[in-house]
Design a protein around this motif. Structure first.
Motif, PDB file in Angstrom:
ATOM      1  N   LEU A 179       0.921  -1.058  -0.254  1.00  0.00           N
ATOM      2  CA  LEU A 179      -0.038  -0.101   0.016  1.00  0.00           C
ATOM      3  C   LEU A 179       0.681   1.239  -0.073  1.00  0.00           C
TER       4      LEU A 179
ATOM      5  N   GLU B 265       0.002   7.036  -2.256  1.00  0.00           N
ATOM      6  CA  GLU B 265      -1.099   7.353  -3.470  1.00  0.00           C
ATOM      7  C   GLU B 265      -1.976   6.462  -3.870  1.00  0.00           C
ATOM      8  N   ASP B 266      -1.880   5.266  -3.296  1.00  0.00           N
ATOM      9  CA  ASP B 266      -2.941   4.327  -3.713  1.00  0.00           C
ATOM     10  C   ASP B 266      -4.168   4.738  -2.597  1.00  0.00           C
TER      11      ASP B 266
ATOM     12  N   LYS C 204      -6.011   7.975  -3.983  1.00  0.00           N
ATOM     13  CA  LYS C 204      -6.787   7.361  -5.091  1.00  0.00           C
ATOM     14  C   LYS C 204      -8.280   7.011  -4.611  1.00  0.00           C
ATOM     15  N   ASN C 205      -8.170   6.003  -3.514  1.00  0.00           N
ATOM     16  CA  ASN C 205      -9.311   5.525  -3.146  1.00  0.00           C
ATOM     17  C   ASN C 205     -10.511   6.391  -2.308  1.00  0.00           C
TER      18      ASN C 205
END
Length: 512
Positions: free
Chosen positions: A426, A429-430, A433-434
């Motif tokens: 994780l 950035e991930d 985005k969510n």
């Protein structure tokens, strides 16, 4: 008024004595009557008279034999004789049983009045003497109960036996150890109800105040008494003192024989009383129900994790259930009181530190001091559990207030994502985005609301889960490392040691 027992085998004379003499004018009340010495002895313990006026010649048991036995029951009772015979042998016999007077029939009221004046004066002298004796007895008993040295204890026993009303050297005894347990004070208001109860309901007992809020009742038990007798009295005392703001807890010793057994009986009753930590306040605990504490360290980390998770996600029922489960485990395991206290302090302090940003950094230190003082004062594990529950509910209330802020909802989305996906790689950035926000904004928002960075939260979740997986000795370290999102085993071991202060292998050895 002083109480008088009238004894005569002539029914008409007994009625005349009871109903036609103006005893009240002399400051005396007729407690009861008896038609012979044997019946009078049976009534003595019930009526507890200060004065006895008895005929000399009676069937079954005459007045002289009755008087000898009455003095064995109560050496302070004042006895006067009635007789139709003015003979030297009767007067001499009366003096041999320490009679205070001798009246001839038919009664001369002036002689009776003059005799009662002397009798009341003697009763008053005895009352003053017994009060002094009672103070000394209480002092000597207290010293006996508190003295660890057997030689010095024998000296207190000698002093007790020299008092005007000594404790029977070879009697059968039990002891009630009573504590008035109050958070706001030592239970000063409980003293009078206890003293009143002992005076009215326990004539064969003596009350000794050990210290403020702590008492011992010495009960001179009959050999043929029921084993439940004292337990029933103790429960009556609990009900009698129920209006007090200081609930009582009572420990009851087994039966001991002889004055030399009193120290051990008091110690056993005190230990039984201490078991209220597990039974709760307002309980009556027999010596054979005493709980022997277990000195075993308890790890609060899993509970801390579960409770913090439930609070962070506003799951009040879950948070309460986790607290209840944690304390039920310690209670059922009979963990020592000091260990329960220190473990509970670690638990509540960790929770408060975790939510320091919600509470307010300046308040956490004062809360720690308050927690320490309160936990040290609590008399039962239930009170400690209630305190920690209150702390968590207070934090939950603050969380719910802050939850009105729409940004906190975003933080909940982030923590839920991490909780579901910490085993996978994780990045910020991930996560950003969510929740459809920029990485920098997500970093700032999370730190502001949670008091720690996203990376710190993610790492803590991974390490806590790894600690749980290490309990399964069939799993290899590299498998656990991969299961919590670390491809590099060495890096996983380094992070684990930083958080737990030990390597994964050493941590596992401690668990096994």
């Amino acid at each position: 008024m002083y109480r008088i027992l009238l004894v005569d085998d002539e029914k008409m004379e007994l009625e005349m004595l009871a109903h036609y003499i103006r005893w009240e004018d002399m400051g005396i009340r007729v407690a009861g009557t008896a038609k012979n010495g044997r019946e009078a002895l049976q009534r003595m313990e019930e009526l507890r008279p200060d004065i006895i006026l008895t005929d000399v010649r009676m069937p079954i048991m005459d007045g002289l034999e009755f008087s000898r036995r009455a003095k064995q029951i109560d050496r302070n009772v004042q006895i006067a004789f009635l007789s139709g015979h003015d003979e030297f042998q009767y007067i001499k016999a009366a003096l041999s049983v320490e009679a205070i007077g001798y009246l001839l029939k038919p009664l001369d009221m002036e002689e009776l009045h003059n005799l009662m004046v002397r009798v009341k004066q003697k009763c008053e002298e005895i009352s003053i003497s017994s009060q002094t004796s009672g103070v000394l007895k209480e002092t000597y008993l207290r010293e006996l109960f508190l003295e660890n040295n057997p030689k010095i204890r024998s000296q207190w026993i000698e002093k007790l036996q020299l008092l005007p009303s000594p404790i029977p050297a070879s009697g059968f005894f039990q002891i009630l150890y009573i504590t008035a347990d109050s958070f706001s004070g030592p239970g000063i208001e409980a003293v009078m109800p206890i003293r009143q109860f002992v005076q009215t309901e326990m004539p064969c007992a003596f009350l000794c105040q050990i210290k403020e809020g702590t008492f011992a009742i010495l009960y001179n038990r009959k050999l043929d008494a029921s084993s439940l007798e004292l337990t029933e009295m103790a429960e009556q005392l609990l009900r009698h003192a129920s209006d007090s703001s200081s609930p009582l807890s009572i420990g009851i010793s087994n039966v001991g024989m002889g004055i030399e057994s009193l120290y051990d009986l008091c110690a056993a009753a005190k230990q039984a009383n201490a078991s209220k930590f597990y039974f709760g306040l307002g309980t009556c605990i027999m010596a054979d129900e005493t709980i022997v504490p277990v000195y075993e360290e308890v790890n609060p980390e899993p509970a801390i994790t579960s409770i913090c998770y439930a609070i962070a996600h506003l799951q009040e029922p879950t948070a309460i259930a986790e607290i209840q489960s944690f304390f039920a485990t310690m209670r059922n395991s009979r963990i020592d009181q000091d260990l329960v206290g220190s473990t509970s302090l670690r638990l509540v302090t960790a929770i408060e530190q975790h939510f320091a940003n919600i509470i307010g950094g300046g308040s956490v230190h004062s809360m720690y001091v308050d927690d320490w003082k309160r936990i040290a004062r609590y008399a039962t594990i239930y009170e400690i559990e209630a305190h920690i529950t209150d702390v968590c509910l207070s934090i939950l209330a603050l969380m719910k207030d802050k939850d009105k802020d729409k940004n906190l909802h975003i933080v909940h989305q982030i923590t839920n994502l991490i909780d579901r996906s910490f085993s996978m790689p994780l990045t910020i950035e991930d996560i950003a985005k969510n929740v459809y926000l920029s990485p920098n904004y997500v970093r700032t928002l999370f730190k502001d609301k949670m008091g720690e960075t996203i990376l710190e939260y993610l790492t803590r979740m991974r390490i806590q889960h790894a600690a749980e997986l290490l309990k399964d000795k069939s799993k290899k370290i590299h498998e656990i490392s991969a299961a919590v999102g670390y491809e590099n085993v060495s890096y996983f071991c380094s992070v684990f040691q930083k958080f737990k202060g030990t390597t994964p292998n050493e941590y596992r050895k401690k668990l096994l």
